[in-house]
Design an enzyme around this catalytic site. Sequence first.
Site, PDB file in Angstrom:
ATOM      1  N   GLY A  15       0.751  -1.355   0.047  1.00 31.62           N
ATOM      2  CA  GLY A  15      -0.221   0.019  -0.046  1.00 31.62           C
ATOM      3  C   GLY A  15       0.877   1.312  -0.147  1.00 31.62           C
ATOM      4  O   GLY A  15       2.277   1.151   0.073  1.00 31.62           O
ATOM      5  N   ARG A  99     -19.317   4.310   9.181  1.00 30.77           N
ATOM      6  CA  ARG A  99     -18.389   4.085  10.319  1.00 30.77           C
ATOM      7  C   ARG A  99     -18.310   2.836  10.919  1.00 30.77           C
ATOM      8  O   ARG A  99     -17.504   1.913  10.826  1.00 30.77           O
ATOM      9  CB  ARG A  99     -18.408   5.040  11.364  1.00 30.77           C
ATOM     10  CG  ARG A  99     -17.115   5.153  12.232  1.00 30.77           C
ATOM     11  CD  ARG A  99     -17.406   6.055  13.482  1.00 30.77           C
ATOM     12  NE  ARG A  99     -16.137   6.075  14.338  1.00 30.77           N
ATOM     13  CZ  ARG A  99     -14.903   6.849  13.927  1.00 30.77           C
ATOM     14  NH1 ARG A  99     -14.945   7.305  12.999  1.00 30.77           N
ATOM     15  NH2 ARG A  99     -14.122   6.617  14.683  1.00 30.77           N
ATOM     16  N   GLN A 113      -5.474 -11.607  12.561  1.00 33.94           N
ATOM     17  CA  GLN A 113      -4.103 -11.173  12.571  1.00 33.94           C
ATOM     18  C   GLN A 113      -3.799 -11.393  14.122  1.00 33.94           C
ATOM     19  O   GLN A 113      -2.689 -11.752  14.428  1.00 33.94           O
ATOM     20  CB  GLN A 113      -4.119  -9.816  12.212  1.00 33.94           C
ATOM     21  CG  GLN A 113      -4.143  -9.612  10.612  1.00 33.94           C
ATOM     22  CD  GLN A 113      -3.760  -8.490  10.171  1.00 33.94           C
ATOM     23  OE1 GLN A 113      -3.376  -7.398  10.684  1.00 33.94           O
ATOM     24  NE2 GLN A 113      -3.683  -8.163   8.730  1.00 33.94           N
ATOM     25  N   GLY A 131      -3.564   0.898  10.770  1.00 36.12           N
ATOM     26  CA  GLY A 131      -4.819   0.561   9.861  1.00 36.12           C
ATOM     27  C   GLY A 131      -5.941   0.939  10.769  1.00 36.12           C
ATOM     28  O   GLY A 131      -6.153   0.683  11.835  1.00 36.12           O
ATOM     29  N   ASN A 132      -6.722   1.884   9.900  1.00 32.99           N
ATOM     30  CA  ASN A 132      -7.846   2.582  10.759  1.00 32.99           C
ATOM     31  C   ASN A 132      -9.236   1.785  10.810  1.00 32.99           C
ATOM     32  O   ASN A 132      -9.388   1.055   9.869  1.00 32.99           O
ATOM     33  CB  ASN A 132      -8.190   3.975  10.030  1.00 32.99           C
ATOM     34  CG  ASN A 132      -7.176   5.044  10.575  1.00 32.99           C
ATOM     35  OD1 ASN A 132      -6.839   4.976  11.653  1.00 32.99           O
ATOM     36  ND2 ASN A 132      -6.682   5.809   9.732  1.00 32.99           N
ATOM     37  N   ASP A 160      -0.532  12.578  15.012  1.00 29.17           N
ATOM     38  CA  ASP A 160      -1.333  13.919  15.528  1.00 29.17           C
ATOM     39  C   ASP A 160      -0.287  14.585  16.307  1.00 29.17           C
ATOM     40  O   ASP A 160      -0.540  16.019  16.277  1.00 29.17           O
ATOM     41  CB  ASP A 160      -2.480  13.243  16.373  1.00 29.17           C
ATOM     42  CG  ASP A 160      -3.257  12.236  15.657  1.00 29.17           C
ATOM     43  OD1 ASP A 160      -3.758  12.630  14.551  1.00 29.17           O
ATOM     44  OD2 ASP A 160      -3.707  11.005  16.091  1.00 29.17           O
ATOM     45  N   HIS A 188      -7.512   8.259  17.553  1.00 29.66           N
ATOM     46  CA  HIS A 188      -6.998   8.455  16.410  1.00 29.66           C
ATOM     47  C   HIS A 188      -7.914   8.701  15.348  1.00 29.66           C
ATOM     48  O   HIS A 188      -8.400   8.094  14.616  1.00 29.66           O
ATOM     49  CB  HIS A 188      -5.868   7.636  15.637  1.00 29.66           C
ATOM     50  CG  HIS A 188      -5.443   8.114  14.392  1.00 29.66           C
ATOM     51  ND1 HIS A 188      -4.759   9.255  14.107  1.00 29.66           N
ATOM     52  CD2 HIS A 188      -5.812   7.631  13.184  1.00 29.66           C
ATOM     53  CE1 HIS A 188      -4.295   9.483  12.836  1.00 29.66           C
ATOM     54  NE2 HIS A 188      -5.056   8.591  12.397  1.00 29.66           N
TER      55      HIS A 188
HETATM   56  P1  NDP Z   1      -2.561   3.130   3.205  1.00 28.26           P
HETATM   57  O1  NDP Z   1      -1.324   2.591   3.014  1.00 28.26           O
HETATM   58  O2  NDP Z   1      -2.402   4.541   2.429  1.00 28.26           O
HETATM   59  O3  NDP Z   1      -3.333   3.191   4.465  1.00 28.26           O
HETATM   60  C1  NDP Z   1      -3.398   1.961   5.172  1.00 28.26           C
HETATM   61  C2  NDP Z   1      -4.088   2.290   6.181  1.00 28.26           C
HETATM   62  O4  NDP Z   1      -3.605   3.119   6.917  1.00 28.26           O
HETATM   63  C3  NDP Z   1      -5.618   2.615   6.388  1.00 28.26           C
HETATM   64  O5  NDP Z   1      -6.261   2.030   7.249  1.00 28.26           O
HETATM   65  C4  NDP Z   1      -5.402   4.115   6.369  1.00 28.26           C
HETATM   66  O6  NDP Z   1      -6.639   4.721   6.941  1.00 28.26           O
HETATM   67  C5  NDP Z   1      -4.269   4.254   7.385  1.00 28.26           C
HETATM   68  N1  NDP Z   1      -3.731   5.656   7.181  1.00 28.26           N
HETATM   69  C6  NDP Z   1      -3.545   6.170   5.922  1.00 28.26           C
HETATM   70  N2  NDP Z   1      -3.027   7.276   6.153  1.00 28.26           N
HETATM   71  C7  NDP Z   1      -2.941   7.410   7.349  1.00 28.26           C
HETATM   72  C8  NDP Z   1      -2.221   8.727   8.238  1.00 28.26           C
HETATM   73  N3  NDP Z   1      -2.022   9.955   7.724  1.00 28.26           N
HETATM   74  N4  NDP Z   1      -2.274   8.473   9.626  1.00 28.26           N
HETATM   75  C9  NDP Z   1      -2.788   7.230  10.117  1.00 28.26           C
HETATM   76  N5  NDP Z   1      -3.235   6.384   9.436  1.00 28.26           N
HETATM   77  C10 NDP Z   1      -3.317   6.401   8.239  1.00 28.26           C
HETATM   78  O7  NDP Z   1      -3.524   2.355   2.165  1.00 28.26           O
HETATM   79  P2  NDP Z   1      -3.634   1.418   0.604  1.00 28.26           P
HETATM   80  O8  NDP Z   1      -4.948   1.484   0.255  1.00 28.26           O
HETATM   81  O9  NDP Z   1      -2.493   2.202  -0.216  1.00 28.26           O
HETATM   82  O10 NDP Z   1      -2.898   0.115   1.182  1.00 28.26           O
HETATM   83  C11 NDP Z   1      -3.613  -0.692   2.088  1.00 28.26           C
HETATM   84  C12 NDP Z   1      -2.878  -1.912   1.697  1.00 28.26           C
HETATM   85  O11 NDP Z   1      -3.535  -2.809   2.619  1.00 28.26           O
HETATM   86  C13 NDP Z   1      -3.099  -2.488   0.294  1.00 28.26           C
HETATM   87  O12 NDP Z   1      -1.919  -2.733  -0.147  1.00 28.26           O
HETATM   88  C14 NDP Z   1      -4.191  -3.644   0.371  1.00 28.26           C
HETATM   89  O13 NDP Z   1      -3.905  -4.856  -0.392  1.00 28.26           O
HETATM   90  C15 NDP Z   1      -3.629  -4.202   1.890  1.00 28.26           C
HETATM   91  N6  NDP Z   1      -5.094  -4.750   2.360  1.00 28.26           N
HETATM   92  C16 NDP Z   1      -4.886  -5.746   3.429  1.00 28.26           C
HETATM   93  C17 NDP Z   1      -5.976  -6.543   3.825  1.00 28.26           C
HETATM   94  C18 NDP Z   1      -5.706  -7.533   4.800  1.00 28.26           C
HETATM   95  O14 NDP Z   1      -4.594  -7.492   5.447  1.00 28.26           O
HETATM   96  N7  NDP Z   1      -6.446  -8.485   5.137  1.00 28.26           N
HETATM   97  C19 NDP Z   1      -7.332  -6.201   3.707  1.00 28.26           C
HETATM   98  C20 NDP Z   1      -7.266  -4.876   2.850  1.00 28.26           C
HETATM   99  C21 NDP Z   1      -6.244  -4.104   2.266  1.00 28.26           C
HETATM  100  P3  NDP Z   1      -7.571   5.706   6.393  1.00 28.26           P
HETATM  101  O15 NDP Z   1      -8.356   4.722   5.425  1.00 28.26           O
HETATM  102  O16 NDP Z   1      -8.720   6.135   7.316  1.00 28.26           O
HETATM  103  O17 NDP Z   1      -6.784   6.499   5.476  1.00 28.26           O
END
Ligand code: NDP
Length: 329
Positions: A15, A99, A113, A131-132, A160, A188
């Site tokens: 991600g 939410r 996990q 992850g949020n 924050d 958060h």
């Molecule tokens: P990001 O890497 O941008 O974000 C990942 C997590 O971090 C999200 O929950 C996001 O929350 C949180 N986050 C993002 N920005 C911030 C911030 N500034 N401060 C704090 N938290 C933050 O997401 P991507 O979509 O790019 O990547 C997610 C990855 O997870 C993908 O590669 C996907 O394949 C994988 N994934 C894994 C799963 C699993 O383990 N079963 C299920 C689904 C996806 P927010 O949405 O609020 O921004």
Amino acid sequence: MNRKPIHIAVTGAAGQIGYSLLFRIASGAMFGPEQPVILHLIEIAPALKALNGIVMELEDCVFPLLDGVVPTADLNEGFKDVNWALLVGGVPRKAGMERKELLGINGRIFIGQGQAIQKNAASDVRILVVGNPCNTNCCIAMNNAPGVPRSRWYAMTKIDENRAKIQLAKKAGVNVAAVTNLAVWGNHSSTMYPDYFNAKIGGRPVTDVIANREWLEKDFVATVQERGTAIIEARGLSSAASAASAVVDTVRALTTPTRKGDWSSVAVCSDGSYGIEKGLVFSYPVRSDGRNHEVVQGLSLNDFSRAKIAATENELKEEKSLVAELLPK
Ligand code: NDP
């Protein structure tokens, strides 16, 4: 350099945050320039192809500290013998998604996990959830891994804290290093409370240095709370690089002794400190000796702070009640 490598699992490794984070860890930013690391990169099966590209890039960076990479979609393999688990992956909230829906979708991921960490990780494993909604996801994983001590579970609010510090530094016209003792309380989310009453600039209370109560109460708190949204509006993408940097800062803060008189913010399992419900994953000011943390006790909280802290605690209680079915009795 003959130290035993530290094994670090990162979920959601392909991600946005992963793309900024992995290279910082491999370069030594997280555990220092003498400490070899082995990265366990965990992804869902559809993202393995993209993950393979990242593995190639990690190779091409020729980081001397990177002793190995384990890319996998298998949680048992991914968490095998890890000393740190950075739980970054999650389904992002889509437009129109409630939410509660997001809590349910992401919450279920954290059951598996938590169980896989308990079954496979090293006996000294520590876990940071990003992850949020990270506080409640951490609560779910922790409750599904009763064999891992509760003191080893964290959720990230350092971003924050960092956002609050830079706003205060800019307003006061000082370098950000002069801002200390910035406690972030609670969730958060937009209810988190950046406590400027206990913060200091150059060792002096912020309220003495910035004698503008209205700016502190309204503009400052709102700017910090809405910073993530402002970055998405400006960039069209979320604040992944600063989130990754805050992950590095959090782990460093927990693995190195805290400077005398200062503290750092991270969400931990509440032991009831400051009257917060026990068992909530709540952001507090903490100090570390490099191995264990303790919540800083005895800070004074005025009525304004108490009201803000109560609001963020209530939100966390509500989140926890919404996922009650995901928490083993
Ligand atoms: P990001 O890497 O941008 O974000 C990942 C997590 O971090 C999200 O929950 C996001 O929350 C949180 N986050 C993002 N920005 C911030 C911030 N500034 N401060 C704090 N938290 C933050 O997401 P991507 O979509 O790019 O990547 C997610 C990855 O997870 C993908 O590669 C996907 O394949 C994988 N994934 C894994 C799963 C699993 O383990 N079963 C299920 C689904 C996806 P927010 O949405 O609020 O921004």
